[in-house]
Write an enzyme that holds these catalytic residues in place. Structure first.
Site, short mmCIF file in Angstrom:
data_model
loop_
_atom_site.label_atom_id
_atom_site.label_comp_id
_atom_site.label_asym_id
_atom_site.label_seq_id
_atom_site.Cartn_x
_atom_site.Cartn_y
_atom_site.Cartn_z
N SER A 551 -31.60 50.44 0.72
CA SER A 551 -30.36 49.51 0.17
C SER A 551 -29.64 48.97 -1.47
O SER A 551 -29.70 49.68 -2.35
CB SER A 551 -30.40 47.74 1.11
OG SER A 551 -29.22 47.48 1.10
N HIS A 666 -29.31 48.52 9.44
CA HIS A 666 -29.45 48.87 8.34
C HIS A 666 -30.67 49.04 7.93
O HIS A 666 -31.52 49.27 6.76
CB HIS A 666 -29.02 47.48 7.75
CG HIS A 666 -28.88 47.81 5.84
ND1 HIS A 666 -28.07 48.75 5.07
CD2 HIS A 666 -29.11 46.72 5.29
CE1 HIS A 666 -28.39 47.80 3.82
NE2 HIS A 666 -28.41 47.35 3.45
#
Length: 698
Positions: A551, A666
């Site tokens: 991320s 994610h």
């Protein structure tokens, strides 16, 4: 106003000519925009071909099969201690194992849990539900109605995306409520106002979402009426980030509010009266509401507050009376002490702190109108965690751990903790050591990091090393027990390193704010300084040093690769941001302008141009072979970032490996099987690139 991309067409809307032209140039010069079509046929064909090519390499590594088996065994172990939420006399748990791949939502009485009972009451079987409904459901949490907690709003995601459905569930009948509250798939937020009323923020149709894709309109929804008839009570500008409904239980009833994010870090905390009128808590924009206890709002300050003739410092925790007339200090940070969070019950507050990255926990109670605290006597020298707090009684389950000692769970009713159980050891820690060092960054700041390795590994000279980093959003990277890193990497003779670079929250808001926007190069300097320090200490060499992040940490990896390709042999780039000139146009990217800066702002764009990995990839540079991993279903960080960077490397003739999970959200994994596979691929990659050869029995 920002530029908007509508399909393949670009329209410049009321912005400066230089900014508009620069964004047009980016699009004209980007031949790989087609990879931003998340489920476009051409894009997925490219993804599948890269998956096939890269998996053939990674799964052929001599350690891969053993690593996959080990990761699966850890993630699905029946010996794991179930982490629970205490409420209404029960301990609630969500559990996944080899049989319950999607998971079981279950409970037992609090008394039975504390006595170590093993018999759970299953409330919802996600695997059975997915099969029955033909959906790849991923459990994303529950909100249960006080004071009985038998009516719950369940959030279910398809494949792990942030967008999800919300459905009302009745625990007593173990069924979804017929005709109950239900929201279709969206990035919704809901809060109870009572048994028959909800505060709702969702996709109400055209114009109801912010540019970041989050709700901007809040409505009150009455049971038995269609959502279309819900009464609007608030609306925020479309260029702001979000408006999330919130509510708190004052011991007798629910009171509502709205968490309005103007930017990712500038907030308004709004209260909703019984008549539907909205008022604002008198707080600075950089402040967070942590809860409500004994008539007070509990507030974490990210900037100073002047109130009632007093000044409360950045990093302080304060109590603000419900009538907003009085404030008092609960706790405050120092250069070394940082408040990490607070949890509230009906009458007390428990605060988690870091004292030079070592954990502390303090319980505060109001006596004669003043909040007074006493330390909870947990072990020192490691990480402490507040797992759950009973909203009625204040009973806490806390944990203590360090990198080579698994979690010990403690019951805390007052100050003295009672050990109730310990997580199993998933790797052999005999002979392993934990060492803390500091590196000196470019501005002279000392940056701490933690090394986990076998003592004999460190004594025998440089060794294959994985250095992990994140550095953003005030997220603290703590030296916790790393079961998979310990088993798959350190036990085989590798070194694992946790870094506490700026951008995180290890030393409070100032540590984070030191690396915001154009100051962000300090974060990358911190990380690279640790890499050089590891080499100078003889722990590793450039040919044995790998780095890992996901991320925002994936951006850190991309920047490290393009800025210092000479320093690393392997780079694991997970669910990353990499195109920093278009990140704000992709999915939730617009919400992060407060962290990174605005590509459309002529004053902020030059720095982003300087550091953006996608734009700074050089055709003639000598890069290590990176491993990109991402997920098609990630609707937070667009998979186009990893796709485009990898495709550009392909054009330039640079070697790379790429794996995209076609589902997974994610976290790049929708279930434990997928998570185990990603971990095995990750460590097999590093073993191959860095020369780890400890494969006994494999």
């Amino acid at each position: 106003m920002k530029n908007l991309l509508l399909g393949a067409a670009f329209a410049a809307l009321s912005i400066g000519a230089a900014s508009a032209q620069s964004d047009v140039d980016v699009m004209k010069n980007d031949p790989y925009l087609w990879l931003e079509e998340v489920e476009g046929e051409r894009a997925l064909d490219w993804v599948r071909s890269q998956n096939e090519r890269s998996l053939a390499v990674l799964e052929a590594h001599p350690a891969y099969d053993a690593m996959l088996a080990e990761a699966n065994a850890i993630l699905t172990s029946d010996d794991r201690v179930p982490s629970v939420a205490l409420r209404g006399g029960y301990a609630y748990n969500f559990w996944q194992d080899k049989d319950a791949v999607r998971g079981l939502w279950r409970r037992m009485s609090q008394e039975d849990y504390l006595e170590g009972a093993q018999e759970w009451e299953t409330l919802l079987d996600l695997d059975a539900l997915a099969e029955e409904e033909g959906e790849n459901w991923v459990y994303a949490g529950s909100q249960c109605l006080a004071p009985d907690y038998t009516r719950c709003l369940l959030t279910l995601s398809r494949g792990g995306s942030d967008a999800a459905v919300v459905r009302e569930y009745d625990i007593e009948s173990k069924s979804f409520v017929e005709g109950g509250f239900e929201l279709p798939e969206a990035k919704s937020s809901v809060a109870w106002l009572g048994q028959d009323r909800l505060l709702v923020g969702t996709d109400f149709g055209e114009g109801s979402l912010t540019a970041s894709g989050y709700p901007r309109i809040t409505k009150v929804w009455q049971r038995g009426t269609p959502l279309s008839e819900a009464k609007q009570v608030n609306e925020v500008p479309a260029e702001d980030i979000w408006a999330y409904p919130i509510s708190y239980w004052d011991g007798e009833r629910y009171k509502g509010g709205i968490f309005h994010g103007e930017t990712f870090y500038d907030y308004n905390w709004l209260l909703l009266s019984d008549e539907g009128e909205v008022s604002r808590l008198p707080l600075p924009k950089k402040a967070s509401l942590s809860g409500f206890a004994d008539g007070d709002f509990i507030i974490e300050l990210k900037e100073p507050l002047e109130f009632g003739g007093e000044t409360y410092k950045t990093g302080a925790l304060i109590a603000l009376s419900e009538d907003m007339e009085k404030a008092q200090l609960i706790a405050e940070g120092t250069d070394k002490i940082a408040i990490q969070g607070a949890a509230t019950s009906k009458s007390d507050v428990v605060v988690s702190m870091l004292d030079d990255i070592e954990g502390r926990m303090v319980r505060f109670e109001k006596r004669r109108g003043k909040w007074r605290g006493r330390d909870i006597r947990l072990p020192e020298g490691g990480v402490v965690g507040l797992r759950t707090m009973d909203p009625e009684t204040g009973t806490v389950i806390a944990t203590y751990e360090n990198p080579i000692q698994p979690d010990t769970f403690y019951l805390v009713k007052d100050r003295k903790p009672e050990e109730i159980r310990q997580s199993p050891a998933f790797f052999d820690a005999d002979g392993m050591v934990v060492k803390r060092y500091e590196a000196t960054s470019s501005d002279g700041t000392k940056i701490p990091y933690t090394v986990i390795a076998k003592e004999e590994t460190l004594k025998s000279g440089p060794a294959p090393t994985v250095q992990y980093g994140y550095g953003g959003f005030e997220i603290s990277i703590l030296p916790t027990y790393g079961a998979t890193a310990g088993k798959l990497w350190v036990e085989r003779g590798g070194v694992y390193v946790n870094t506490n670079i700026r951008g995180g929250g290890e030393y409070g808001p100032a540590w984070h704010q030191a690396g915001l926007k154009g100051k962000r190069q300090l974060i990358y300097d911190d990380f690279q300084a640790i890499s050089e320090d590891l080499i100078e200490r003889g722990i590793t060499t450039k040919e044995q040093l790998g780095i890992l992040g996901g991320s925002n940490g994936g951006l850190l990896m991309g920047v490290s690769m393009t800025q210092r390709p000479d320093l690393y042999k392997g780079i694991g780039i997970g669910v990353p941001l990499l195109d920093m000139l278009r990140y704000d146009k992709l999915l939730a990217g617009a919400s992060w302008v407060g962290e990174y800066g605005d590509p459309d702002n002529p004053e902020e764009r030059p720095f982003l141009e300087k550091i953006s990995p996608y734009q700074n990839l050089a055709e003639d540079a000598d890069y290590p072979r990176p491993f990109f991993f991402t997920s098609t279903k990630d609707d937070r960080v667009h998979p186009g970032h990893a796709r485009k960077m990898a495709r550009l490397m392909e054009e330039y003739g640079h070697e790379f490996l790429y794996y995209e999970n076609i589902e997974g959200g994610h976290g790049a994994a929708a279930n434990l099987d997928q998570a185990a596979r990603r971990l095995a691929l990750q460590y097999a990659y590093f073993a191959g690139e860095l020369g780890l050869i400890g494969y006994e029995g494999e």
